[in-house]
Design a protein around this motif. Structure first.
Motif, PDB file in Angstrom:
ATOM      1  N   TYR A   4     -30.537  15.283   6.807  1.00 15.06           N
ATOM      2  CA  TYR A   4     -30.161  14.150   7.664  1.00 15.06           C
ATOM      3  C   TYR A   4     -28.728  14.313   8.171  1.00 15.06           C
ATOM      4  CZ  TYR A   4     -34.276  11.180   6.845  1.00 15.06           C
ATOM      5  OH  TYR A   4     -35.531  10.650   6.830  1.00 15.06           O
ATOM      6  N   ILE A   5     -27.825  14.738   7.275  1.00  6.71           N
ATOM      7  CA  ILE A   5     -26.431  14.917   7.677  1.00  6.71           C
ATOM      8  C   ILE A   5     -26.333  15.993   8.762  1.00  6.71           C
ATOM      9  CG2 ILE A   5     -24.153  15.724   6.898  1.00  6.71           C
ATOM     10  CD1 ILE A   5     -24.755  14.311   4.205  1.00  6.71           C
ATOM     11  N   SER A   6     -27.089  17.074   8.608  1.00  7.98           N
ATOM     12  CA  SER A   6     -27.113  18.124   9.629  1.00  7.98           C
ATOM     13  C   SER A   6     -27.596  17.568  10.968  1.00  7.98           C
ATOM     14  CB  SER A   6     -28.028  19.280   9.204  1.00  7.98           C
ATOM     15  OG  SER A   6     -27.505  19.926   8.071  1.00  7.98           O
ATOM     16  N   SER A   7     -28.612  16.718  10.918  1.00 10.12           N
ATOM     17  CA  SER A   7     -29.139  16.099  12.129  1.00 10.12           C
ATOM     18  C   SER A   7     -28.097  15.206  12.795  1.00 10.12           C
ATOM     19  CB  SER A   7     -30.389  15.275  11.785  1.00 10.12           C
ATOM     20  OG  SER A   7     -30.815  14.526  12.907  1.00 10.12           O
ATOM     21  N   ILE A   8     -27.373  14.420  11.972  1.00  9.20           N
ATOM     22  CA  ILE A   8     -26.317  13.533  12.502  1.00  9.20           C
ATOM     23  C   ILE A   8     -25.220  14.368  13.160  1.00  9.20           C
ATOM     24  CG2 ILE A   8     -24.481  11.910  11.856  1.00  9.20           C
ATOM     25  CD1 ILE A   8     -26.461  11.021   9.538  1.00  9.20           C
ATOM     26  N   LEU A   9     -24.798  15.445  12.483  1.00 11.24           N
ATOM     27  CA  LEU A   9     -23.764  16.324  13.034  1.00 11.24           C
ATOM     28  C   LEU A   9     -24.219  16.917  14.364  1.00 11.24           C
ATOM     29  CD1 LEU A   9     -22.598  18.175   9.788  1.00 11.24           C
ATOM     30  CD2 LEU A   9     -21.327  16.421  11.026  1.00 11.24           C
ATOM     31  N   SER A  10     -25.485  17.312  14.413  1.00  7.38           N
ATOM     32  CA  SER A  10     -26.031  17.909  15.630  1.00  7.38           C
ATOM     33  C   SER A  10     -26.064  16.897  16.783  1.00  7.38           C
ATOM     34  CB  SER A  10     -27.446  18.426  15.338  1.00  7.38           C
ATOM     35  OG  SER A  10     -28.043  18.898  16.515  1.00  7.38           O
ATOM     36  N   LYS A  11     -26.488  15.669  16.490  1.00  9.59           N
ATOM     37  CA  LYS A  11     -26.600  14.643  17.538  1.00  9.59           C
ATOM     38  C   LYS A  11     -25.242  14.204  18.065  1.00  9.59           C
ATOM     39  CE  LYS A  11     -30.968  12.526  16.064  1.00  9.59           C
ATOM     40  NZ  LYS A  11     -31.612  11.307  15.552  1.00  9.59           N
ATOM     41  N   THR A  12     -24.235  14.222  17.203  1.00  5.66           N
ATOM     42  CA  THR A  12     -22.930  13.688  17.592  1.00  5.66           C
ATOM     43  C   THR A  12     -21.946  14.769  18.020  1.00  5.66           C
ATOM     44  OG1 THR A  12     -22.206  13.802  15.277  1.00  5.66           O
ATOM     45  CG2 THR A  12     -23.105  11.693  16.046  1.00  5.66           C
ATOM     46  N   GLY A  13     -22.239  16.029  17.671  1.00  2.00           N
ATOM     47  CA  GLY A  13     -21.286  17.099  17.959  1.00  2.00           C
ATOM     48  C   GLY A  13     -20.094  17.096  17.007  1.00  2.00           C
ATOM     49  N   LEU A  14     -20.203  16.316  15.911  1.00  2.00           N
ATOM     50  CA  LEU A  14     -19.130  16.275  14.924  1.00  2.00           C
ATOM     51  C   LEU A  14     -19.244  17.489  14.014  1.00  2.00           C
ATOM     52  CD1 LEU A  14     -19.314  12.451  14.050  1.00  2.00           C
ATOM     53  CD2 LEU A  14     -17.820  13.590  15.693  1.00  2.00           C
ATOM     54  N   GLU A  15     -18.185  17.717  13.212  1.00  2.00           N
ATOM     55  CA  GLU A  15     -18.150  18.939  12.406  1.00  2.00           C
ATOM     56  C   GLU A  15     -18.292  18.710  10.913  1.00  2.00           C
ATOM     57  OE1 GLU A  15     -14.638  21.097  13.406  1.00  2.00           O
ATOM     58  OE2 GLU A  15     -15.244  21.412  15.488  1.00  2.00           O
ATOM     59  N   HIS A  16     -17.934  17.524  10.415  1.00  2.00           N
ATOM     60  CA  HIS A  16     -18.024  17.309   8.978  1.00  2.00           C
ATOM     61  C   HIS A  16     -18.127  15.824   8.655  1.00  2.00           C
ATOM     62  CE1 HIS A  16     -13.720  16.410   9.232  1.00  2.00           C
ATOM     63  NE2 HIS A  16     -13.545  17.584   9.801  1.00  2.00           N
ATOM     64  N   ARG A  17     -18.391  15.527   7.390  1.00  2.36           N
ATOM     65  CA  ARG A  17     -18.714  14.155   6.991  1.00  2.36           C
ATOM     66  C   ARG A  17     -17.550  13.186   7.160  1.00  2.36           C
ATOM     67  NH1 ARG A  17     -21.668  14.674   2.111  1.00  2.36           N
ATOM     68  NH2 ARG A  17     -21.394  12.496   1.612  1.00  2.36           N
ATOM     69  N   THR A  18     -16.316  13.680   7.083  1.00  4.11           N
ATOM     70  CA  THR A  18     -15.181  12.783   7.308  1.00  4.11           C
ATOM     71  C   THR A  18     -15.227  12.240   8.731  1.00  4.11           C
ATOM     72  OG1 THR A  18     -13.891  14.121   5.789  1.00  4.11           O
ATOM     73  CG2 THR A  18     -12.682  12.567   7.163  1.00  4.11           C
ATOM     74  N   GLN A  19     -15.560  13.111   9.690  1.00  5.03           N
ATOM     75  CA  GLN A  19     -15.679  12.659  11.072  1.00  5.03           C
ATOM     76  C   GLN A  19     -16.856  11.692  11.231  1.00  5.03           C
ATOM     77  OE1 GLN A  19     -15.845  16.358  13.318  1.00  5.03           O
ATOM     78  NE2 GLN A  19     -13.642  16.275  13.708  1.00  5.03           N
ATOM     79  N   ILE A  20     -17.940  11.905  10.470  1.00  5.99           N
ATOM     80  CA  ILE A  20     -19.061  10.958  10.513  1.00  5.99           C
ATOM     81  C   ILE A  20     -18.592   9.579  10.061  1.00  5.99           C
ATOM     82  CG2 ILE A  20     -21.278  10.327   9.455  1.00  5.99           C
ATOM     83  CD1 ILE A  20     -21.965  13.302   9.328  1.00  5.99           C
ATOM     84  N   ALA A  21     -17.810   9.539   8.986  1.00  5.49           N
ATOM     85  CA  ALA A  21     -17.318   8.254   8.467  1.00  5.49           C
ATOM     86  C   ALA A  21     -16.463   7.550   9.511  1.00  5.49           C
ATOM     87  CB  ALA A  21     -16.514   8.479   7.181  1.00  5.49           C
ATOM     88  N   ILE A  22     -15.556   8.290  10.140  1.00  4.03           N
ATOM     89  CA  ILE A  22     -14.688   7.693  11.165  1.00  4.03           C
ATOM     90  C   ILE A  22     -15.520   7.214  12.343  1.00  4.03           C
ATOM     91  CG2 ILE A  22     -12.851   8.175  12.835  1.00  4.03           C
ATOM     92  CD1 ILE A  22     -11.755  10.205  10.779  1.00  4.03           C
ATOM     93  N   TYR A  23     -16.470   8.035  12.771  1.00  4.10           N
ATOM     94  CA  TYR A  23     -17.331   7.682  13.909  1.00  4.10           C
ATOM     95  C   TYR A  23     -18.116   6.407  13.597  1.00  4.10           C
ATOM     96  CZ  TYR A  23     -21.249   8.090  17.208  1.00  4.10           C
ATOM     97  OH  TYR A  23     -22.205   7.843  18.161  1.00  4.10           O
ATOM     98  N   TYR A  24     -18.652   6.329  12.396  1.00  2.00           N
ATOM     99  CA  TYR A  24     -19.460   5.168  12.014  1.00  2.00           C
ATOM    100  C   TYR A  24     -18.590   3.901  11.950  1.00  2.00           C
ATOM    101  CZ  TYR A  24     -22.597   2.103   9.434  1.00  2.00           C
ATOM    102  OH  TYR A  24     -23.377   1.052   9.062  1.00  2.00           O
ATOM    103  N   LEU A  25     -17.408   4.025  11.353  1.00  2.00           N
ATOM    104  CA  LEU A  25     -16.563   2.858  11.164  1.00  2.00           C
ATOM    105  C   LEU A  25     -15.863   2.396  12.448  1.00  2.00           C
ATOM    106  CD1 LEU A  25     -14.897   3.891   7.793  1.00  2.00           C
ATOM    107  CD2 LEU A  25     -16.609   2.110   8.114  1.00  2.00           C
ATOM    108  N   LYS A  26     -15.545   3.362  13.310  1.00  2.00           N
ATOM    109  CA  LYS A  26     -14.720   3.046  14.474  1.00  2.00           C
ATOM    110  C   LYS A  26     -15.513   2.985  15.764  1.00  2.00           C
ATOM    111  CE  LYS A  26     -10.157   4.251  16.195  1.00  2.00           C
ATOM    112  NZ  LYS A  26      -9.953   5.158  17.288  1.00  2.00           N
ATOM    113  N   GLY A  27     -16.675   3.648  15.780  1.00  2.00           N
ATOM    114  CA  GLY A  27     -17.478   3.679  16.996  1.00  2.00           C
ATOM    115  C   GLY A  27     -17.236   4.909  17.840  1.00  2.00           C
ATOM    116  N   SER A  28     -16.156   5.645  17.528  1.00  2.00           N
ATOM    117  CA  SER A  28     -15.850   6.869  18.254  1.00  2.00           C
ATOM    118  C   SER A  28     -14.769   7.604  17.483  1.00  2.00           C
ATOM    119  CB  SER A  28     -15.349   6.564  19.664  1.00  2.00           C
ATOM    120  OG  SER A  28     -14.023   6.080  19.604  1.00  2.00           O
ATOM    121  N   LEU A  29     -14.446   8.816  17.959  1.00  2.00           N
ATOM    122  CA  LEU A  29     -13.333   9.556  17.365  1.00  2.00           C
ATOM    123  C   LEU A  29     -12.099   9.464  18.246  1.00  2.00           C
ATOM    124  CD1 LEU A  29     -14.949  12.758  15.868  1.00  2.00           C
ATOM    125  CD2 LEU A  29     -13.714  10.971  14.656  1.00  2.00           C
ATOM    126  N   GLU A  30     -12.182   8.692  19.299  1.00  2.00           N
ATOM    127  CA  GLU A  30     -11.035   8.568  20.224  1.00  2.00           C
ATOM    128  C   GLU A  30     -10.011   7.617  19.649  1.00  2.00           C
ATOM    129  OE1 GLU A  30     -10.679  10.583  22.767  1.00  2.00           O
ATOM    130  OE2 GLU A  30     -12.555  11.421  22.069  1.00  2.00           O
TER     131      GLU A  30
END
Length: 197
Positions: free
Chosen positions: A171-197
């Motif tokens: 599932y984590i691999s799928s999330i990384l693939s869909k979002t273009g993110l590189e690791h779980r820390t970025q997933i956490a930020i993306y989820y909490l903030k709505g973006s990495l911007e």
């Protein structure tokens, strides 16, 4: 730091440099596994250096700094830092972090992760969902992203969600693939903030 790190058999300090620009140049012209960078450096700061080193070399940057403000942490992670540690960290933990990043992991100190978790939380008091595009993800992927944002390990998620660690990794691999993110820390930020911007 050079003297301390050189006491460990498994670590070889190749060079120390005066500023961020020198760090980038050294990594461009030499085979370097890990670069330890401070946030504040002359000529080019550590976040800018991290971005260039991440984009243009195979070197893995780790931020080692006294600055634990949210902006520094976020900017460093967005720029490709594979670790963020404070300088008051025990030398043994710094060594372990270097080894962990060398082996493909991302390392954030608990105090750093807690700051991200506390200050990036965009859910309002009614518990409304975060501002991510939920149509991109399955319900299970959203559950896993929420668990990552809470700081749960794959093992803890496995117990909580009643699925195997291998399935969680998929599932984590799928999330990384869909979002273009590189690791779980970025997933956490993306989820909490709505973006990495």
């Amino acid at each position: 730091m050079k003297i301390i790190l050189n006491t460990y058999d498994e670590i070889e300090v190749l060079a120390t440099v005066e500023n961020g620009k020198e760090a980038v140049n050294y990594c461009l012209h030499n085979k370097v596994d890990i670069a330890l960078l401070d946030v504040r450096m002359p000529e080019m700061n550590g976040v800018e250096a991290t971005k260039l080193i991440s984009e243009d070399t195979s070197t893995q940057p780790i931020i080692l700094t006294t600055f634990d403000d949210d902006e520094s942490i976020l900017d460093a992670v967005k720029s490709g830092a594979k670790g963020y540690l404070l300088k008051n960290t025990d030398p043994e933990r710094i060594r372990d972090a270097i080894k962990s990043v060398y082996n493909g992991h991302t390392v954030l100190q608990d105090v750093v992760l807690d700051k991200l978790r506390t200050n990036l939380q965009t859910k309002d008091e009614s518990g409304a969902a975060p501002a991510i595009d939920q149509s991109l993800f399955t319900k299970r992927e959203l559950d896993i992203m929420a668990a990552i944002a809470k700081g749960l390990s794959n093992k803890e998620m496995s117990k909580h969600l009643y699925i195997s660690e291998g399935t969680i990794a998929n599932y984590i691999s799928s999330i990384l693939s869909k979002t273009g993110l590189e690791h779980r820390t970025q997933i956490a930020i993306y989820y909490l903030k709505g973006s990495l911007e």
